[in-house]
Design a protein around this motif. Structure first.
Motif, PDB file in Angstrom:
ATOM      1  N   LEU A 172      53.188  75.325  43.369  1.00 50.03           N
ATOM      2  CA  LEU A 172      52.781  75.142  41.974  1.00 50.03           C
ATOM      3  C   LEU A 172      51.640  74.136  41.856  1.00 50.03           C
ATOM      4  CD1 LEU A 172      56.307  75.047  40.265  1.00 50.03           C
ATOM      5  CD2 LEU A 172      54.663  76.928  40.230  1.00 50.03           C
ATOM      6  N   CYS A 173      51.727  73.028  42.573  1.00 54.44           N
ATOM      7  CA  CYS A 173      50.672  72.019  42.521  1.00 54.44           C
ATOM      8  C   CYS A 173      49.370  72.550  43.119  1.00 54.44           C
ATOM      9  CB  CYS A 173      51.121  70.754  43.240  1.00 54.44           C
ATOM     10  SG  CYS A 173      52.403  69.821  42.384  1.00 54.44           S
ATOM     11  N   ALA A 174      49.496  73.349  44.194  1.00 57.30           N
ATOM     12  CA  ALA A 174      48.297  73.929  44.795  1.00 57.30           C
ATOM     13  C   ALA A 174      47.596  74.865  43.828  1.00 57.30           C
ATOM     14  CB  ALA A 174      48.680  74.679  46.074  1.00 57.30           C
ATOM     15  N   GLU A 175      48.380  75.670  43.123  1.00 52.21           N
ATOM     16  CA  GLU A 175      47.786  76.591  42.142  1.00 52.21           C
ATOM     17  C   GLU A 175      47.118  75.843  40.997  1.00 52.21           C
ATOM     18  OE1 GLU A 175      50.976  79.038  40.895  1.00 52.21           O
ATOM     19  OE2 GLU A 175      51.205  80.062  42.825  1.00 52.21           O
ATOM     20  N   SER A 176      47.698  74.699  40.595  1.00 52.30           N
ATOM     21  CA  SER A 176      47.170  73.941  39.459  1.00 52.30           C
ATOM     22  C   SER A 176      46.136  72.903  39.872  1.00 52.30           C
ATOM     23  CB  SER A 176      48.322  73.237  38.722  1.00 52.30           C
ATOM     24  OG  SER A 176      49.289  74.161  38.302  1.00 52.30           O
ATOM     25  N   GLY A 177      46.007  72.643  41.180  1.00 52.62           N
ATOM     26  CA  GLY A 177      45.049  71.655  41.650  1.00 52.62           C
ATOM     27  C   GLY A 177      45.487  70.225  41.394  1.00 52.62           C
ATOM     28  N   VAL A 178      46.796  69.983  41.332  1.00 52.83           N
ATOM     29  CA  VAL A 178      47.339  68.661  41.016  1.00 52.83           C
ATOM     30  C   VAL A 178      47.737  67.935  42.303  1.00 52.83           C
ATOM     31  CG1 VAL A 178      49.166  67.399  39.804  1.00 52.83           C
ATOM     32  CG2 VAL A 178      48.199  69.475  38.798  1.00 52.83           C
ATOM     33  N   ARG A 179      47.355  66.653  42.388  1.00 56.84           N
ATOM     34  CA  ARG A 179      47.809  65.836  43.513  1.00 56.84           C
ATOM     35  C   ARG A 179      49.278  65.480  43.314  1.00 56.84           C
ATOM     36  NH1 ARG A 179      43.996  60.855  43.094  1.00 56.84           N
ATOM     37  NH2 ARG A 179      44.378  61.309  40.890  1.00 56.84           N
ATOM     38  N   TRP A 180      49.982  65.333  44.449  1.00 59.16           N
ATOM     39  CA  TRP A 180      51.387  64.993  44.277  1.00 59.16           C
ATOM     40  C   TRP A 180      51.936  64.285  45.513  1.00 59.16           C
ATOM     41  CZ3 TRP A 180      55.967  67.431  46.474  1.00 59.16           C
ATOM     42  CH2 TRP A 180      55.681  68.425  47.415  1.00 59.16           C
ATOM     43  N   LEU A 181      53.103  63.671  45.358  1.00 59.02           N
ATOM     44  CA  LEU A 181      53.722  62.878  46.413  1.00 59.02           C
ATOM     45  C   LEU A 181      55.213  63.197  46.489  1.00 59.02           C
ATOM     46  CD1 LEU A 181      53.213  60.459  48.421  1.00 59.02           C
ATOM     47  CD2 LEU A 181      54.151  59.007  46.620  1.00 59.02           C
ATOM     48  N   PRO A 182      55.690  63.713  47.619  1.00 59.51           N
ATOM     49  CA  PRO A 182      57.121  63.982  47.767  1.00 59.51           C
ATOM     50  C   PRO A 182      57.894  62.735  48.202  1.00 59.51           C
ATOM     51  CG  PRO A 182      55.936  64.835  49.667  1.00 59.51           C
ATOM     52  CD  PRO A 182      54.907  64.238  48.756  1.00 59.51           C
ATOM     53  N   LEU A 183      59.102  62.612  47.699  1.00 63.83           N
ATOM     54  CA  LEU A 183      60.028  61.556  48.092  1.00 63.83           C
ATOM     55  C   LEU A 183      61.400  62.193  48.222  1.00 63.83           C
ATOM     56  CD1 LEU A 183      60.529  58.465  48.515  1.00 63.83           C
ATOM     57  CD2 LEU A 183      61.147  58.377  46.086  1.00 63.83           C
ATOM     58  N   ARG A 184      62.043  62.026  49.385  1.00 64.81           N
ATOM     59  CA  ARG A 184      63.304  62.720  49.617  1.00 64.81           C
ATOM     60  C   ARG A 184      64.185  61.925  50.568  1.00 64.81           C
ATOM     61  NH1 ARG A 184      59.415  64.326  52.865  1.00 64.81           N
ATOM     62  NH2 ARG A 184      59.833  65.027  54.999  1.00 64.81           N
ATOM     63  N   ARG A 185      65.454  62.295  50.633  1.00 66.51           N
ATOM     64  CA  ARG A 185      66.394  61.705  51.584  1.00 66.51           C
ATOM     65  C   ARG A 185      66.643  62.700  52.709  1.00 66.51           C
ATOM     66  NH1 ARG A 185      70.477  58.793  49.729  1.00 66.51           N
ATOM     67  NH2 ARG A 185      70.850  58.303  51.932  1.00 66.51           N
ATOM     68  N   GLU A 186      66.623  62.177  53.951  1.00 65.19           N
ATOM     69  CA  GLU A 186      66.871  63.040  55.106  1.00 65.19           C
ATOM     70  C   GLU A 186      67.441  62.200  56.247  1.00 65.19           C
ATOM     71  OE1 GLU A 186      63.906  65.427  57.982  1.00 65.19           O
ATOM     72  OE2 GLU A 186      63.902  66.172  55.923  1.00 65.19           O
ATOM     73  N   ARG A 187      68.552  62.631  56.819  1.00 70.43           N
ATOM     74  CA  ARG A 187      69.192  61.918  57.929  1.00 70.43           C
ATOM     75  C   ARG A 187      69.496  60.465  57.589  1.00 70.43           C
ATOM     76  NH1 ARG A 187      65.800  63.756  63.328  1.00 70.43           N
ATOM     77  NH2 ARG A 187      66.357  65.951  63.305  1.00 70.43           N
ATOM     78  N   GLY A 188      69.872  60.201  56.354  1.00 69.83           N
ATOM     79  CA  GLY A 188      70.235  58.855  55.948  1.00 69.83           C
ATOM     80  C   GLY A 188      69.059  57.941  55.662  1.00 69.83           C
ATOM     81  N   ARG A 189      67.856  58.466  55.735  1.00 65.97           N
ATOM     82  CA  ARG A 189      66.662  57.659  55.484  1.00 65.97           C
ATOM     83  C   ARG A 189      65.911  58.230  54.291  1.00 65.97           C
ATOM     84  NH1 ARG A 189      65.725  54.707  60.336  1.00 65.97           N
ATOM     85  NH2 ARG A 189      63.559  54.301  59.789  1.00 65.97           N
TER      86      ARG A 189
END
Length: 602
Positions: free
Chosen positions: A49-66
């Motif tokens: 969706l961001c690629a189609e709209s040309g919007v910059r973005w930043l992912p933040l997630r939990r994985e393996r307890g970190r």
């Protein structure tokens, strides 16, 4: 949430939940997507969706307890597809990636939010931050931050990050090289030989990319040099096992390409298989003639200074659907370097070494040996009681130094060889000697039931484990089932194998080092002059993938049409008659006299 509170007081015009990407100003808006679980599906959808709209973005997630932040994504560059692919390819256990971790406490959330806010502000203000080159792996338990590179997966064309270095290739969670370890010397081995083993991400998990999973490197004294050699070996195999989708590939025959004015390598110049071999029952390869349709990739002739298209199967395992199997990729000539010229030079050394070695082995001469000079004797002094070492100079028509180093374990009777081509014979001997001793590590893996089981997953032609090591009884007497170079190492686990070739190594006359040729400098032109003076052409195909290029490496496959590359004993390359003609000139021998016993080299 704490992150929103931190950002609200940091000078941003507006901080709030996003409802519709189509209504935002792409120049002034950035999307922060925060999840308390791995969220691979959700972030992949948002990425599109961001690629189609040309919007910059930043992912933040939990994985393996970190908590994992980043990378900072600008449409058109590295994206979350790269993140997901790199982590899945590098993971020791991919299903673990999707496990939902326990919730963070309030203090942990505040610390993570503060760290992310600082990096986010630097990114948006144009400052330097690790988010622009990869991920930040945050551990709330001990308040640590680990920066992990994210290189673009070369499955589609897009910009590559600014110039990086070799370190960007290495990471246990996101790297191409996922593990580095030193193999300690076994009892009786030279302690000065440093051997490095590296693990490589499994790209088959994310694409049709059958890359090798491990590589070795060796050097005398310095582990950093062994590490560089191992990483270089891993990188060249990584690039050489796949053609990127954006690579132009032409399909057709040599004659068809010639009709359209496309410069192509005439198949009749290649050294493949003989008419007799093609007529053999169950022979797996199809003759390549001038009217055979096959895939072609563009290379460069250093001899003519012009482009030339070469059959793709010579440099890649890939084949188009329905394309016949003409031969396996050439095992010599693939090399990594800090520059394109260095990669081609190293590849050409391999080609000359391979041709010289195979011509020597096909004949049965007793050559002279070299005395071991004090400098070499000192680095193997602690291994001479347990190992018998023989250095043999291999003369060739190009008058370049090629040295064979035979290493015989006196206890197990395992015979290994190392080979090297260098401008100076002493340096070639030193390199060959390291390779010869390093091959003893390969023998130990093959001689372990567990180790062999792992290798057989990659090399299915290896025979099942034998506690008695009598592998000559496992293979056919004519060696027609020795169809992988690693099979030849397995044969030499059998003590009888070393005995079969002992006459080549025992009681040899001595030859002086002063009689050996030299080039003076390790430059491509120095080798080319020798090769081209004999009427041969030097061609290279650039196989550097965009991620490897970003890390400052170059990978090329160098070809010299007409020379003999290393081959497994079951598939001897006798098509253009070079082996029979050269050995006949040397010894007045017939084809029936050619040595067919396998040579232990990989």
């Amino acid at each position: 949430m704490p992150l929103a509170e931190l950002l609200t007081v940091s000078g941003y015009a507006s901080v709030g939940p996003l409802r519709d990407l189509s209504e935002v100003d792409t120049k002034t808006t950035v999307v922060v997507a925060a999840f308390d679980h791995p969220a691979h599906d959700e972030l992949t959808t948002l990425d599109s969706l961001c690629a189609e709209s040309g919007v910059r973005w930043l992912p933040l997630r939990r994985e393996r307890g970190r908590v994992i932040a980043g990378p900072a994504i600008t449409p058109g560059g590295i994206d979350f597809g790269d993140v997901a692919a790199r982590r899945r390819a590098a993971a020791p256990d991919p299903p673990v990636l999707d496990i939902v971790p326990p919730a963070l406490g309030p203090g942990d959330v505040r610390w993570v939010s503060a760290m992310l806010a600082a990096h986010l502000e630097r990114w948006l203000s144009g400052g330097r931050t690790a988010l622009t080159a990869g991920e930040i792996d945050l551990d709330p338990a001990d308040l640590t931050e680990v920066r992990r590179p994210i290189l673009p997966v070369p499955d589609r064309a897009r910009p590559v990050p600014g110039t990086l270095d070799t370190a960007s290739l290495i990471d246990d969670r996101t790297g191409i090289v996922t593990g580095i370890r030193e193999i300690p010397p076994s009892p009786g081995m030279p302690a000065r030989l440093r051997v490095c083993a590296v693990d490589v991400a499994d790209m088959r998990r994310v694409s049709n990319w059958p890359n090798d999973r491990q590589a070795l490197g060796a050097a005398w004294h310095d582990f950093d040099l062994a590490k560089q050699a191992a990483v270089g070996e891993a990188v060249k195999r990584y690039c050489g096992s796949w053609l990127a989708p954006d690579r132009e590939v032409r399909f057709g025959s040599y004659e068809r390409l010639a009709r359209y004015g496309v410069p192509a390598l005439d198949p009749r110049r290649l050294n493949l298989y003989s008419a007799e071999q093609y007529r053999s029952p169950d022979f797996p390869f199809t003759p390549l003639t001038t009217d055979s349709d096959c895939s072609w990739v563009e290379g460069f002739s250093h001899t003519t200074g012009e482009s030339v298209w070469v059959p793709a199967f010579l440099v890649s395992r890939e084949r188009q659907a329905g394309e016949p199997r003409f031969a396996d990729p050439l095992p010599a000539g693939l090399a990594d370097g800090d520059s394109a010229e260095q990669a081609v030079t190293s590849g050409l050394e391999e080609v000359l070494e391979g041709d010289t070695t195979m011509l020597w082995w096909a004949d049965t001469p007793r050559l002279a040996r070299l005395p071991i000079p004090d400098g070499l004797r000192s680095i193997i002094a602690d291994a001479t009681e347990g190992h018998e070492v023989t250095l043999i100079p291999l003369d060739n028509e190009f008058d370049v130094p090629v040295i064979a180093a035979a290493v015989l374990d006196r206890v197990t009777r395992r015979l290994s060889f190392g080979f090297a081509t260098r401008p100076d014979a002493l340096e070639a001997a030193k390199t060959a000697l390291a390779a010869g001793f390093a091959s003893q590590h390969t023998y130990r893996t093959l001689d372990s039931e567990r180790g062999l089981s792992g290798l057989r997953r990659e090399h299915g032609d290896l025979k099942p484990y034998r506690a008695d090591r009598r592998y000559l009884d496992s293979y056919r007497d004519d060696f027609a089932d020795v169809t992988d170079l690693l099979c030849q190492h397995q044969i030499y686990l059998d003590p009888r194998a070393g005995g079969r070739v002992a006459p080549r190594l025992r009681n040899l006359p001595e030859r002086s080092w002063d009689e050996l040729p030299a080039l003076g400098e390790r430059r491509l032109k120095a080798y080319r002059d020798r090769v081209e003076a004999r009427g041969f052409e030097v061609i290279s195909v650039d196989l550097t993938t965009c991620d490897v290029a970003a890390a400052g490496h170059h990978v090329g496959h160098t070809l010299v049409p007409g020379l003999v590359p290393p081959f497994p004993a079951g598939f001897p390359l006798r098509g253009n008659g070079r082996i029979t003609s050269v050995t006949a000139r040397r010894r007045r021998r017939t084809r029936r006299d050619l040595n067919v016993f396998p040579l232990p080299r990989a």
